[in-house]
Design a protein around this motif. Sequence first.
Motif, PDB file in Angstrom:
ATOM      1  N   ALA A 183       0.853  -1.184   0.000  1.00  0.00           N
ATOM      2  CA  ALA A 183       0.000   0.000   0.000  1.00  0.00           C
ATOM      3  C   ALA A 183       0.890   1.235   0.000  1.00  0.00           C
ATOM      4  N   LEU A 184       0.618   2.142  -0.911  1.00  0.00           N
ATOM      5  CA  LEU A 184       1.437   3.337  -1.044  1.00  0.00           C
ATOM      6  C   LEU A 184       0.632   4.566  -0.657  1.00  0.00           C
ATOM      7  N   SER A 185       1.330   5.540  -0.115  1.00  0.00           N
ATOM      8  CA  SER A 185       0.692   6.816   0.189  1.00  0.00           C
ATOM      9  C   SER A 185       0.470   7.564  -1.122  1.00  0.00           C
ATOM     10  N   PRO A 186      -0.389   8.587  -1.118  1.00  0.00           N
ATOM     11  CA  PRO A 186      -0.582   9.365  -2.350  1.00  0.00           C
ATOM     12  C   PRO A 186       0.724   9.924  -2.905  1.00  0.00           C
ATOM     13  N   ALA A 187       1.608  10.368  -2.020  1.00  0.00           N
ATOM     14  CA  ALA A 187       2.891  10.911  -2.478  1.00  0.00           C
ATOM     15  C   ALA A 187       3.738   9.826  -3.131  1.00  0.00           C
ATOM     16  N   GLN A 188       3.741   8.633  -2.532  1.00  0.00           N
ATOM     17  CA  GLN A 188       4.512   7.529  -3.101  1.00  0.00           C
ATOM     18  C   GLN A 188       3.920   7.062  -4.428  1.00  0.00           C
ATOM     19  N   SER A 189       2.592   7.038  -4.508  1.00  0.00           N
ATOM     20  CA  SER A 189       1.937   6.660  -5.765  1.00  0.00           C
ATOM     21  C   SER A 189       2.270   7.659  -6.865  1.00  0.00           C
ATOM     22  N   GLY A 190       2.281   8.939  -6.502  1.00  0.00           N
ATOM     23  CA  GLY A 190       2.631   9.965  -7.475  1.00  0.00           C
ATOM     24  C   GLY A 190       4.071   9.837  -7.944  1.00  0.00           C
ATOM     25  N   LEU A 191       4.966   9.552  -7.001  1.00  0.00           N
ATOM     26  CA  LEU A 191       6.376   9.360  -7.343  1.00  0.00           C
ATOM     27  C   LEU A 191       6.543   8.154  -8.259  1.00  0.00           C
ATOM     28  N   ARG A 192       5.861   7.083  -7.933  1.00  0.00           N
ATOM     29  CA  ARG A 192       5.921   5.861  -8.743  1.00  0.00           C
ATOM     30  C   ARG A 192       5.450   6.133 -10.176  1.00  0.00           C
ATOM     31  N   ALA A 193       4.321   6.815 -10.297  1.00  0.00           N
ATOM     32  CA  ALA A 193       3.774   7.116 -11.620  1.00  0.00           C
ATOM     33  C   ALA A 193       4.708   8.027 -12.410  1.00  0.00           C
ATOM     34  N   LYS A 194       5.321   8.975 -11.720  1.00  0.00           N
ATOM     35  CA  LYS A 194       6.229   9.917 -12.384  1.00  0.00           C
ATOM     36  C   LYS A 194       7.455   9.197 -12.934  1.00  0.00           C
ATOM     37  N   ILE A 195       8.018   8.304 -12.144  1.00  0.00           N
ATOM     38  CA  ILE A 195       9.199   7.550 -12.580  1.00  0.00           C
ATOM     39  C   ILE A 195       8.856   6.645 -13.760  1.00  0.00           C
ATOM     40  N   LEU A 196       7.716   5.966 -13.673  1.00  0.00           N
ATOM     41  CA  LEU A 196       7.314   5.053 -14.747  1.00  0.00           C
ATOM     42  C   LEU A 196       7.004   5.807 -16.039  1.00  0.00           C
ATOM     43  N   SER A 197       6.339   6.933 -15.926  1.00  0.00           N
ATOM     44  CA  SER A 197       6.014   7.723 -17.118  1.00  0.00           C
ATOM     45  C   SER A 197       7.276   8.192 -17.825  1.00  0.00           C
ATOM     46  N   GLU A 198       8.266   8.586 -17.049  1.00  0.00           N
ATOM     47  CA  GLU A 198       9.526   9.030 -17.634  1.00  0.00           C
ATOM     48  C   GLU A 198      10.273   7.854 -18.261  1.00  0.00           C
ATOM     49  N   ALA A 199      10.264   6.719 -17.578  1.00  0.00           N
ATOM     50  CA  ALA A 199      10.961   5.536 -18.094  1.00  0.00           C
ATOM     51  C   ALA A 199      10.325   5.030 -19.380  1.00  0.00           C
ATOM     52  N   ALA A 200       9.006   5.173 -19.494  1.00  0.00           N
ATOM     53  CA  ALA A 200       8.300   4.686 -20.684  1.00  0.00           C
ATOM     54  C   ALA A 200       8.740   5.416 -21.949  1.00  0.00           C
ATOM     55  N   LYS A 201       9.255   6.628 -21.799  1.00  0.00           N
ATOM     56  CA  LYS A 201       9.692   7.400 -22.965  1.00  0.00           C
ATOM     57  C   LYS A 201      10.895   6.767 -23.654  1.00  0.00           C
ATOM     58  N   ASP A 202      11.714   6.037 -22.893  1.00  0.00           N
ATOM     59  CA  ASP A 202      12.957   5.484 -23.436  1.00  0.00           C
ATOM     60  C   ASP A 202      12.967   3.967 -23.471  1.00  0.00           C
ATOM     61  N   VAL A 203      11.803   3.348 -23.260  1.00  0.00           N
ATOM     62  CA  VAL A 203      11.785   1.893 -23.158  1.00  0.00           C
ATOM     63  C   VAL A 203      12.181   1.222 -24.469  1.00  0.00           C
ATOM     64  N   CYS A 204      11.993   1.898 -25.596  1.00  0.00           N
ATOM     65  CA  CYS A 204      12.394   1.314 -26.882  1.00  0.00           C
ATOM     66  C   CYS A 204      13.900   1.078 -26.944  1.00  0.00           C
ATOM     67  N   SER A 205      14.659   1.912 -26.252  1.00  0.00           N
ATOM     68  CA  SER A 205      16.117   1.759 -26.264  1.00  0.00           C
ATOM     69  C   SER A 205      16.633   0.978 -25.058  1.00  0.00           C
ATOM     70  N   THR A 206      16.000   1.148 -23.916  1.00  0.00           N
ATOM     71  CA  THR A 206      16.488   0.492 -22.698  1.00  0.00           C
ATOM     72  C   THR A 206      15.894  -0.889 -22.482  1.00  0.00           C
ATOM     73  N   GLY A 207      14.710  -1.120 -23.047  1.00  0.00           N
ATOM     74  CA  GLY A 207      14.007  -2.356 -22.749  1.00  0.00           C
ATOM     75  C   GLY A 207      13.444  -2.322 -21.340  1.00  0.00           C
ATOM     76  N   PHE A 208      12.902  -3.443 -20.919  1.00  0.00           N
ATOM     77  CA  PHE A 208      12.291  -3.530 -19.594  1.00  0.00           C
ATOM     78  C   PHE A 208      13.344  -3.985 -18.586  1.00  0.00           C
ATOM     79  N   THR A 209      14.270  -3.094 -18.315  1.00  0.00           N
ATOM     80  CA  THR A 209      15.392  -3.395 -17.430  1.00  0.00           C
ATOM     81  C   THR A 209      15.576  -2.255 -16.441  1.00  0.00           C
ATOM     82  N   ASN A 210      16.482  -2.467 -15.503  1.00  0.00           N
ATOM     83  CA  ASN A 210      16.787  -1.407 -14.545  1.00  0.00           C
ATOM     84  C   ASN A 210      17.518  -0.235 -15.191  1.00  0.00           C
ATOM     85  N   ALA A 211      18.022  -0.447 -16.412  1.00  0.00           N
ATOM     86  CA  ALA A 211      18.631   0.672 -17.133  1.00  0.00           C
ATOM     87  C   ALA A 211      17.591   1.764 -17.377  1.00  0.00           C
TER      88      ALA A 211
END
Length: 287
Positions: free
Chosen positions: A21-49
């Motif tokens: 269970a995440l707090s609203p702030a943590q959920s927002g942080l999670r969504a922000k990181i994922l949205s940014e990562a999705a922009k480069d997934v074509c080059s990085t793939g689904f990795t920690n890179a």
Amino acid sequence: MLSMRTPKPHPQLPQRTMCAALSPAQSGLRAKILSEAAKDVCSTGFTNAALVKSLKSLKMEDISDRTLSHIFSRGFPIALVEHIVKSTNAQVQQELESAFNKDSIIQRIDSNVDAFVQNRLLLPTEQNVVERAILSKVQLLTPLVKHWPSAVALEYLPSNVPYTLLNVAEFVDTTAYYMERVVKLGELLELARRTLQSKAMASHIQHGEASSNDISPTSAFLKAFLQGVPLSSGPYGGHSALDMGWYFKRAQIALLYGTAITSLLGDISRNAVDTQSLTRAAVDRLF
């Protein structure tokens, strides 16, 4: 310095297979990181890179491993996969709503009243809906096709299967929802068409003027005709009997979806045209 390895949870916290269970702030942080990562997934793939690049872009490189392990409790790669799946599901839903909502269909009829009355206007069918849904999904995933086998491998790890099934069910149920609405709307519009064929009604529609809200007599009639009529149904055929057709339709969509995604994994044709051809042929056969 952020390492490239998968962040490990705090030693005192057991590894969890379900999302914490995440707090609203943590959920927002999670969504922000994922949205940014999705922009480069074509080059990085689904990795920690992808995570490293996302945090660097967001200037969050000092975020702790403990925080990351909490907001990505099943690991970052699967979180990114599920983010892509959910976002593409949402985009497909928006496209279906735009193409097959009641108002857009009425507007199309309003622009072709004579053709509609004479039964020469082709209205959307459930085949159109399922084909549009699956081909839209395929088109959205095509840029990621070289990375999608690894995404599927992550989705079907035992700890991730429940979430994978939920995401598939969301896509299937959304598609079935619009299919059912199109079928029901078609039945009602057939009754409306017969009404419009009467001389008295045809004369009223032909000589009527648009209202102050720029609503034509045809649109006003059709909206009034359809008002309050439910266009979708549930899994029950009566007070207690189950509607097996409701389940069967969803099973058909799931089969088509699985076939299309499996085809996409091995499709080396330009823009996945082989998968598109297979999908159209399967839709014609099943529906």
